[in-house]
Design an enzyme around this catalytic site. Structure first.
Site, PDB file in Angstrom:
ATOM      1  N   HIS A  94     -30.964   9.048  82.958  1.00 43.70           N
ATOM      2  CA  HIS A  94     -31.495   9.362  84.456  1.00 43.70           C
ATOM      3  C   HIS A  94     -31.669   8.254  85.296  1.00 43.70           C
ATOM      4  O   HIS A  94     -31.167   8.213  86.305  1.00 43.70           O
ATOM      5  CB  HIS A  94     -32.765  10.190  84.211  1.00 43.70           C
ATOM      6  N   ASP A  96     -43.492   8.449  85.592  1.00 45.74           N
ATOM      7  CA  ASP A  96     -42.454   8.755  86.701  1.00 45.74           C
ATOM      8  C   ASP A  96     -42.894   7.877  87.936  1.00 45.74           C
ATOM      9  O   ASP A  96     -44.181   7.548  88.389  1.00 45.74           O
ATOM     10  CB  ASP A  96     -42.746  10.342  87.300  1.00 45.74           C
TER      11      ASP A  96
END
Length: 363
Positions: free
Chosen positions: A235, A162
């Site tokens: 995403h 992330d």
């Protein structure tokens, strides 16, 4: 409203606003604390008093471990800004924008103040949060408190790295700090937070290749999928924002959290940006789709349970807050790179918030 003498002097001398440490390096631990402000002038006075004293509080706790990189960022929502400071107000500060499409809902939830506390050790975060609440516990009501942690090699609980595309150095400063477009609040930033809960059982039942198509990256190597095979609903495709041919970045400091015995596994999204429009466009693309209907399939396994927008004033602004009246916003030149976190400014005894000593170097 009469200007604060210190703010007026800074403007006259052309000093640049020092930012809160929004682009400080990522840490191993964090606490995200959101509270609402109780009615009454006493509550307003308590928060204003904390604003002016936050630097000293941070120094006192951070001095226990000068290598701990303790920092704290304070943000206020639109209504809280009006109550605590009044006019003038940041140009783009407004309530969090909700997005709703089908079963997907980017909810707006209560929250007047955000404290984003970071350090290499959770005990430092915990102690500072304790001291902050001791100062304002009679003035606020807690809404949400999340203790985040770094998960192995900066992965979230769904197994992917992330924050790969976070800007660094001067690019990060340019992405998150307000400049001449709202000169009275130069050195400030906008931050949006959302608390996501994951259906890990459902997610882990997917083949790795299906997960990679949803995220847009290889799970093990973190390499971005080629556009020829990456779906437009991936995403990382929907959260890429391009304006006038240039990608507009935000700075994420997301952290995993959870309670395994309660079946709670989540990601706390926190995104800093120069304008909230960038993050809002990302969220709209995810929940509504680009074009509508082409939404982020990660939302089939993750749901947002909170959502708030805050303005993060400069540390110069916070330092100028007086107990009796709101401070005047200081017209400034372009903001400095930003305040150092606690372990980066030991030499002068400051822990990187509220100093008026001029320029500091970025990370």
């Amino acid at each position: 409203m009469n200007p604060d003498p210190k703010s007026a002097r800074n403007a006259a001398e052309g000093l640049r606003a020092l930012a809160q440490p929004v682009s400080a390096p990522l840490t191993r631990a964090a606490i995200f604390l959101v509270v609402t402000l109780k009615p009454g002038p006493e509550s307003r006075a308590a928060v204003r008093s904390l604003c002016g004293d936050l630097a000293a509080l941070l120094r006192s706790v951070g001095f226990r471990d000068l290598e701990g990189a303790l920092s704290c960022i304070l943000g206020l929502c639109s209504d809280a800004w009006d109550r605590v400071f009044g006019p003038p107000r940041p140009a783009e500060l407004h309530p969090f924008r909700e997005f709703h499409a089908g079963t997907r809902h980017a909810v707006s939830t209560p929250g007047d103040l955000l404290f984003h506390i970071r350090a290499k050790r959770m005990d430092l975060c915990f102690e500072l949060a304790t001291q902050i609440m001791a100062r304002i516990e009679d003035a606020v009501a807690p809404v949400d408190e999340v203790h985040g942690f770094r998960f192995f090699d900066d992965r979230d609980l769904i197994g992917f790295v992330d924050g790969t595309e976070n800007p660094t150095g001067e690019a990060a400063v340019d992405a998150v700090l307000i400049g001449d477009e709202d000169a009275a609040f130069a050195g400030g930033s906008y931050v949006i937070v959302q608390k996501y809960l994951h259906d890990l059982e459902g997610w882990n039942a997917l083949p790795t290749e299906a997960q990679e198509r949803i995220i847009g990256r290889k799970k093990l190597s973190d390499i971005e999928l080629d556009d020829s095979v990456k779906p437009t609903s991936a995403h990382n495709a929907l959260t890429t924002i391009v304006e006038d041919g240039k990608e507009v970045k935000i700075l994420r400091d997301n952290m995993p959290f959870g309670r395994p015995a309660h079946g709670e596994f989540g990601t706390y999204f926190i995104g800093y940006s120069r304008s909230p429009r960038t993050t809002e466009q990302m969220i709209e693309n995810m929940f509504v789709g680009r074009p509508p209907g082409n939404y982020d399939r990660l939302l089939d396994f993750s749901r947002a349970v909170t959502g708030s927008l805050f303005f993060v004033p400069s540390a110069t602004f916070l330092d100028s807050v007086a107990d009796d009246e709101p401070p005047a916003a200081t017209p400034t030149a372009a903001p400095s790179a930003e305040l150092l976190s606690s372990n980066e400014s030991q030499s002068d005894g400051s822990l990187g918030i509220g100093s008026l000593k001029g320029d500091t170097s970025n990370e």
